[in-house]
Design an enzyme around this catalytic site. Structure first.
Site, PDB file in Angstrom:
ATOM      1  N   HIS A  99      -9.583   0.564   5.031  1.00 36.74           N
ATOM      2  CA  HIS A  99      -8.685   1.612   5.333  1.00 36.74           C
ATOM      3  C   HIS A  99      -8.714   2.270   6.674  1.00 36.74           C
ATOM      4  O   HIS A  99      -9.260   3.177   6.555  1.00 36.74           O
ATOM      5  CB  HIS A  99      -7.342   1.846   4.539  1.00 36.74           C
ATOM      6  CG  HIS A  99      -5.725   1.833   5.233  1.00 36.74           C
ATOM      7  ND1 HIS A  99      -6.115   2.740   5.723  1.00 36.74           N
ATOM      8  CD2 HIS A  99      -4.902   1.263   5.089  1.00 36.74           C
ATOM      9  CE1 HIS A  99      -4.257   2.755   6.051  1.00 36.74           C
ATOM     10  NE2 HIS A  99      -3.773   1.487   5.372  1.00 36.74           N
ATOM     11  N   GLU A 156      -7.075   4.621   7.433  1.00 42.64           N
ATOM     12  CA  GLU A 156      -6.852   6.263   7.432  1.00 42.64           C
ATOM     13  C   GLU A 156      -8.148   6.942   6.626  1.00 42.64           C
ATOM     14  O   GLU A 156      -8.390   7.488   6.588  1.00 42.64           O
ATOM     15  CB  GLU A 156      -5.212   6.118   6.496  1.00 42.64           C
ATOM     16  CG  GLU A 156      -4.190   6.361   7.286  1.00 42.64           C
ATOM     17  CD  GLU A 156      -2.893   5.556   6.795  1.00 42.64           C
ATOM     18  OE1 GLU A 156      -3.698   5.622   5.156  1.00 42.64           O
ATOM     19  OE2 GLU A 156      -2.140   5.224   7.349  1.00 42.64           O
ATOM     20  N   SER A 170       2.840  -2.151  10.498  1.00 43.67           N
ATOM     21  CA  SER A 170       4.115  -2.443  11.074  1.00 43.67           C
ATOM     22  C   SER A 170       5.341  -3.414  10.126  1.00 43.67           C
ATOM     23  O   SER A 170       5.755  -3.616  11.128  1.00 43.67           O
ATOM     24  CB  SER A 170       4.631  -1.771  12.609  1.00 43.67           C
ATOM     25  OG  SER A 170       4.268   0.329  12.452  1.00 43.67           O
ATOM     26  N   GLU A 177      -5.558  -4.700  10.427  1.00 46.99           N
ATOM     27  CA  GLU A 177      -4.587  -3.839  11.210  1.00 46.99           C
ATOM     28  C   GLU A 177      -4.881  -3.054  11.961  1.00 46.99           C
ATOM     29  O   GLU A 177      -6.379  -2.334  11.620  1.00 46.99           O
ATOM     30  CB  GLU A 177      -4.370  -3.069   9.628  1.00 46.99           C
ATOM     31  CG  GLU A 177      -4.770  -3.649   8.089  1.00 46.99           C
ATOM     32  CD  GLU A 177      -3.812  -3.002   7.466  1.00 46.99           C
ATOM     33  OE1 GLU A 177      -2.532  -2.388   6.736  1.00 46.99           O
ATOM     34  OE2 GLU A 177      -4.309  -1.844   6.830  1.00 46.99           O
ATOM     35  N   ASN A 228       1.176  -1.012   0.348  1.00 48.06           N
ATOM     36  CA  ASN A 228       0.000   0.489  -0.058  1.00 48.06           C
ATOM     37  C   ASN A 228       0.647   1.331  -0.054  1.00 48.06           C
ATOM     38  O   ASN A 228       1.556   1.364   1.038  1.00 48.06           O
ATOM     39  CB  ASN A 228      -1.195  -0.513   1.231  1.00 48.06           C
ATOM     40  CG  ASN A 228      -1.445   1.522   1.724  1.00 48.06           C
ATOM     41  OD1 ASN A 228      -2.307   1.843   0.618  1.00 48.06           O
ATOM     42  ND2 ASN A 228      -2.313   1.557   2.293  1.00 48.06           N
ATOM     43  N   GLY A 235       1.821   2.009  10.509  1.00 43.96           N
ATOM     44  CA  GLY A 235       2.978   3.876  10.266  1.00 43.96           C
ATOM     45  C   GLY A 235       3.658   4.499  11.936  1.00 43.96           C
ATOM     46  O   GLY A 235       4.327   5.261  12.202  1.00 43.96           O
ATOM     47  N   LYS A 266      -0.374   4.897   0.207  1.00 45.01           N
ATOM     48  CA  LYS A 266      -0.634   5.157   0.115  1.00 45.01           C
ATOM     49  C   LYS A 266      -0.357   6.386  -1.306  1.00 45.01           C
ATOM     50  O   LYS A 266      -0.164   6.214  -1.923  1.00 45.01           O
ATOM     51  CB  LYS A 266       0.043   5.988   1.314  1.00 45.01           C
ATOM     52  CG  LYS A 266      -0.215   4.127   2.237  1.00 45.01           C
ATOM     53  CD  LYS A 266      -0.218   4.725   4.133  1.00 45.01           C
ATOM     54  CE  LYS A 266      -0.353   3.512   4.550  1.00 45.01           C
ATOM     55  NZ  LYS A 266      -0.555   3.312   6.108  1.00 45.01           N
TER      56      LYS A 266
HETATM   57  P1  PGA Z   1       2.632   0.382   7.450  1.00 50.09           P
HETATM   58  O1  PGA Z   1       1.050   0.404   7.029  1.00 50.09           O
HETATM   59  O2  PGA Z   1       2.803  -1.184   7.411  1.00 50.09           O
HETATM   60  O3  PGA Z   1       3.382   1.463   7.562  1.00 50.09           O
HETATM   61  O4  PGA Z   1       2.295   0.236   8.996  1.00 50.09           O
HETATM   62  C1  PGA Z   1       0.515  -0.709   6.750  1.00 50.09           C
HETATM   63  C2  PGA Z   1      -0.791  -0.165   5.797  1.00 50.09           C
HETATM   64  O5  PGA Z   1      -1.071   1.065   6.294  1.00 50.09           O
HETATM   65  O6  PGA Z   1      -1.204  -0.702   5.228  1.00 50.09           O
END
Ligand code: PGA
Length: 268
Positions: free
Chosen positions: A100, A102, A218, A172, A11, A178, A13
């Site tokens: 997601h 976000e 992460s 997640e 992803n 993140g 983003k």
């Molecule tokens: P990350 O993001 O691996 O940077 O924690 C995962 C995601 O948001 O799908």
């Protein structure tokens, strides 16, 4: 050992530029195809670069699959700034990431909107990666399992058992995305088991057994082996570590090695 083929998604983003997306895709093409029997690999570039990335994948004859980070559930019309499923189809997309954290927590998407998107995408013959996960506060107050089950029920309401075969669930936890603080392998496995039980209750045990559930939050090349070892963990959804080819490829290789390949091939 189970017979589910692992899946790893990148992803991206709102990161990279035109040249960066092309270069990263180019680097993944051959190695991903070489591992195609053992692991399915998807990338989710930003919208403006989908067309270009699709060109790179096609020219490279690669098994790499193209996903979109979001979609609109309306077919067309006065929806300024939105992108329809048919537009995504036109630029080579076959999988859509929906729900997601976000989009839920930063951009305010509700379970109702997420459900509308899931149904629209499945009806248009796309595959869906559906994200769910609890916040730190919800975990602290013991609501993790209830929140994840409620998000699943909300997002999959009205979806037919036959359509669930085209859904991958990404667990997640919001606090792990993140932050560099991944869930422990035991916590990830426990949450995945709840997802599988919930889907068994909503549909049937066979549908649940075939469902692929990936962990995100992460994941990096150091923790992937442990995280992917859980019996209900079928790969990962990777953010930060998917922006760097060597790190992402290392995670993909880990997922490819986390299953009994003969089992996967026998069930294909
Ligand atoms: P990350 O993001 O691996 O940077 O924690 C995962 C995601 O948001 O799908």
């Amino acid at each position: 050992m189970n017979a589910r083929k692992p899946v790893v998604g990148g992803n991206w983003k709102m990161n990279l530029d035109h040249a960066g997306c092309s270069a990263l895709t180019q680097r993944l093409l051959v190695e991903v195809s070489d591992m195609a029997d053992a692991v399915e690999v998807l990338i989710y570039p930003p919208f403006p670069y989908l067309h270009k990335v699709w060109g790179v994948i096609k020219d490279g004859g690669s098994s790499l699959r193209l996903g979109a980070q979001n979609c609109c559930h309306h077919p067309n019309g006065a929806f300024t700034g939105e992108v329809s499923l048919s537009m995504l189809r036109d630029v080579g997309v076959s999988v859509v990431l929906i729900g997601h954290s976000e989009r839920r927590h930063v951009l305010g998407e509700t379970d109702g909107l997420i459900n509308a998107k899931v149904k629209a995408a499945l009806e248009a013959d796309f595959e869906v990666t559906l994200c769910i996960g609890e916040t730190a506060q919800q975990r602290k107050s013991g609501q993790t399992d209830a929140v994840n089950a409620a998000q699943l029920r909300g997002a999959l309401e009205g979806v037919g058992p036959g359509q669930v075969a085209r859904v991958v669930i990404a667990y997640e936890p919001v606090w792990a995305i993140g932050t560099g603080q991944a869930a422990t392998a035991a916590d990830a496995q426990a949450a995945h088991a709840v997802v599988r039980r919930t889907v068994a209750a909503m549909f049937d045990p066979q549908v649940a057994e075939a469902l692929r559930i990936v962990y995100g939050g992460s994941v990096n090349k150091a923790n992937a082996t442990e995280l992917f070892a859980g019996p209900d963990v079928d790969g990962g959804l990777i953010g930060g570590s998917s922006l760097e080819a060597e790190a992402f490829l290392s995670i993909i290789r880990t997922a490819a090695g986390a299953v009994d390949h003969q089992e996967v091939i026998r069930h294909q």
